[in-house]
Motif scaffolding. Structure first.
Motif, PDB file in Angstrom:
ATOM      1  N   PRO A 185     -11.061   2.289   6.599  1.00 54.53           N
ATOM      2  CA  PRO A 185     -10.591   2.837   5.417  1.00 54.53           C
ATOM      3  C   PRO A 185      -9.313   2.537   4.933  1.00 54.53           C
ATOM      4  CG  PRO A 185     -10.749   4.513   7.291  1.00 54.53           C
ATOM      5  CD  PRO A 185     -11.350   3.152   7.630  1.00 54.53           C
ATOM      6  N   THR A 186      -8.446   2.014   5.828  1.00 49.06           N
ATOM      7  CA  THR A 186      -7.099   1.877   5.653  1.00 49.06           C
ATOM      8  C   THR A 186      -6.931   0.497   4.560  1.00 49.06           C
ATOM      9  OG1 THR A 186      -6.266   2.678   7.542  1.00 49.06           O
ATOM     10  CG2 THR A 186      -5.007   0.855   6.547  1.00 49.06           C
ATOM     11  N   LEU A 187      -7.682  -0.573   5.112  1.00 48.17           N
ATOM     12  CA  LEU A 187      -8.059  -1.909   4.216  1.00 48.17           C
ATOM     13  C   LEU A 187      -8.992  -1.581   3.136  1.00 48.17           C
ATOM     14  CD1 LEU A 187      -8.058  -4.149   7.080  1.00 48.17           C
ATOM     15  CD2 LEU A 187      -5.949  -3.659   5.659  1.00 48.17           C
ATOM     16  N   GLY A 188      -9.955  -0.768   3.297  1.00 47.33           N
ATOM     17  CA  GLY A 188     -10.884  -0.689   2.059  1.00 47.33           C
ATOM     18  C   GLY A 188     -10.637   0.056   1.068  1.00 47.33           C
ATOM     19  N   VAL A 189     -10.088   1.229   0.918  1.00 46.51           N
ATOM     20  CA  VAL A 189      -9.736   2.082  -0.125  1.00 46.51           C
ATOM     21  C   VAL A 189      -8.293   2.186  -0.671  1.00 46.51           C
ATOM     22  CG1 VAL A 189     -11.615   3.837   0.833  1.00 46.51           C
ATOM     23  CG2 VAL A 189      -9.090   4.074   1.245  1.00 46.51           C
ATOM     24  N   THR A 190      -7.377   1.185  -0.043  1.00 43.24           N
ATOM     25  CA  THR A 190      -5.903   1.444  -0.618  1.00 43.24           C
ATOM     26  C   THR A 190      -5.461   0.637  -1.558  1.00 43.24           C
ATOM     27  OG1 THR A 190      -5.303  -0.251   1.067  1.00 43.24           O
ATOM     28  CG2 THR A 190      -5.151   2.465   1.390  1.00 43.24           C
ATOM     29  N   SER A 191      -6.279   0.168  -2.684  1.00 41.96           N
ATOM     30  CA  SER A 191      -6.100  -0.439  -3.947  1.00 41.96           C
ATOM     31  C   SER A 191      -5.029   0.258  -4.797  1.00 41.96           C
ATOM     32  CB  SER A 191      -7.256  -1.015  -4.569  1.00 41.96           C
ATOM     33  OG  SER A 191      -8.199  -0.015  -4.778  1.00 41.96           O
ATOM     34  N   ALA A 198       0.022  -6.728   2.536  1.00 43.92           N
ATOM     35  CA  ALA A 198       0.710  -5.577   2.288  1.00 43.92           C
ATOM     36  C   ALA A 198       0.972  -4.998   3.844  1.00 43.92           C
ATOM     37  CB  ALA A 198       0.169  -4.730   1.478  1.00 43.92           C
ATOM     38  N   LEU A 199      -0.188  -4.774   4.497  1.00 36.99           N
ATOM     39  CA  LEU A 199      -0.244  -3.783   5.766  1.00 36.99           C
ATOM     40  C   LEU A 199       0.612  -4.623   6.829  1.00 36.99           C
ATOM     41  CD1 LEU A 199      -1.175  -1.564   7.599  1.00 36.99           C
ATOM     42  CD2 LEU A 199      -3.423  -2.671   8.176  1.00 36.99           C
ATOM     43  N   GLY A 200       0.466  -5.861   7.014  1.00 32.47           N
ATOM     44  CA  GLY A 200       1.303  -6.672   8.097  1.00 32.47           C
ATOM     45  C   GLY A 200       2.628  -6.407   7.652  1.00 32.47           C
ATOM     46  N   TYR A 201       3.134  -6.503   6.442  1.00 26.09           N
ATOM     47  CA  TYR A 201       4.575  -6.608   6.121  1.00 26.09           C
ATOM     48  C   TYR A 201       5.091  -4.907   6.442  1.00 26.09           C
ATOM     49  CZ  TYR A 201       5.585 -10.973   4.219  1.00 26.09           C
ATOM     50  OH  TYR A 201       5.687 -12.323   4.352  1.00 26.09           O
ATOM     51  N   LEU A 202       4.257  -4.142   6.084  1.00 26.88           N
ATOM     52  CA  LEU A 202       4.635  -2.600   6.334  1.00 26.88           C
ATOM     53  C   LEU A 202       4.778  -2.474   7.833  1.00 26.88           C
ATOM     54  CD1 LEU A 202       2.566  -0.579   3.615  1.00 26.88           C
ATOM     55  CD2 LEU A 202       5.102  -0.901   3.764  1.00 26.88           C
ATOM     56  N   ILE A 203       3.892  -3.034   8.658  1.00 30.01           N
ATOM     57  CA  ILE A 203       4.046  -2.722  10.302  1.00 30.01           C
ATOM     58  C   ILE A 203       5.111  -3.453  10.728  1.00 30.01           C
ATOM     59  CG2 ILE A 203       2.679  -3.245  12.172  1.00 30.01           C
ATOM     60  CD1 ILE A 203       0.138  -2.709  10.701  1.00 30.01           C
TER      61      ILE A 203
END
Length: 194
Positions: free
Chosen positions: A26-32, A180-185
């Protein structure tokens, strides 16, 4: 004091998305968008809190052989409540989240907290833990959605920050979620070490 520690670990030390890397579907799928991230996060928070509450109440009455299936039935009950409520009162968000709402049943954050925490702790501790983990998950999804929406379309929560034609389409699409997730992590890891 330990209740506060249980509550804050979902935000900081054990954030489900940024630290534990759980619930990636869901993190990758719905966070548009930020609103999608927040909606999914709050739905998961409700399920997490209620499932932890019920599991901690009935833990002594569940035989070991059927523990996990019992937890899944409990979780599925609250997911159904969320799904029907969202379909009735928030139809546009329901349409936007689609299949990811029923998938909360098998979200490893919810099942993991029921197994690892609620089945071994008091009712109040389980509620606080569920709330902390759920709000940490909501924070992560909302932040990721806001970053993707801002970079992709120049908006945050639908409010225009800069003209859409300056945005980068990749951040609205699936690859943008990974970037985006990679940079945030990476940013969060850097801040934790500082």
């Amino acid at each position: 004091m330990s209740q506060m520690k249980n509550f804050t670990k979902g935000f900081l030390k054990e954030n489900p998305v940024f630290v534990l890397l759980l619930g990636m579907c869901p993190t990758l799928g719905v966070t548009s968008s930020a609103i999608n991230g927040m909606g999914m996060g709050l739905a998961t928070t409700f399920v997490l809190v209620m499932a932890n509450f019920v599991v901690s109440l009935v833990k002594s009455g569940i035989p070991d052989k059927v523990r996990i299936p019992s937890f899944i039935v409990i979780i599925a009950t609250f997911v159904t409540i969320v799904q029907l409520t969202m379909q009735a009162y928030l139809p546009s968000l329901y349409e936007s989240l689609g299949l990811f709402i029923p998938l909360i049943v098998v979200n490893c954050i919810v099942l993991g907290r029921a197994e690892a925490f609620a089945s071994k702790n008091t009712v109040w501790s389980s509620i606080v833990d569920g709330l902390g983990m759920g709000l940490g998950f909501t924070f992560a999804l909302t932040l990721l959605g806001a970053v993707r929406e801002f970079l992709g379309s120049g908006k945050v929560f639908g409010l225009t920050i800069y003209p859409e034609h300056y945005g980068s389409l990749i951040f609205v699409l699936a690859p943008g979620a990974f970037i985006a997730l990679g940079y945030l992590i990476a940013i969060i890891n850097k801040l934790k070490k500082a």
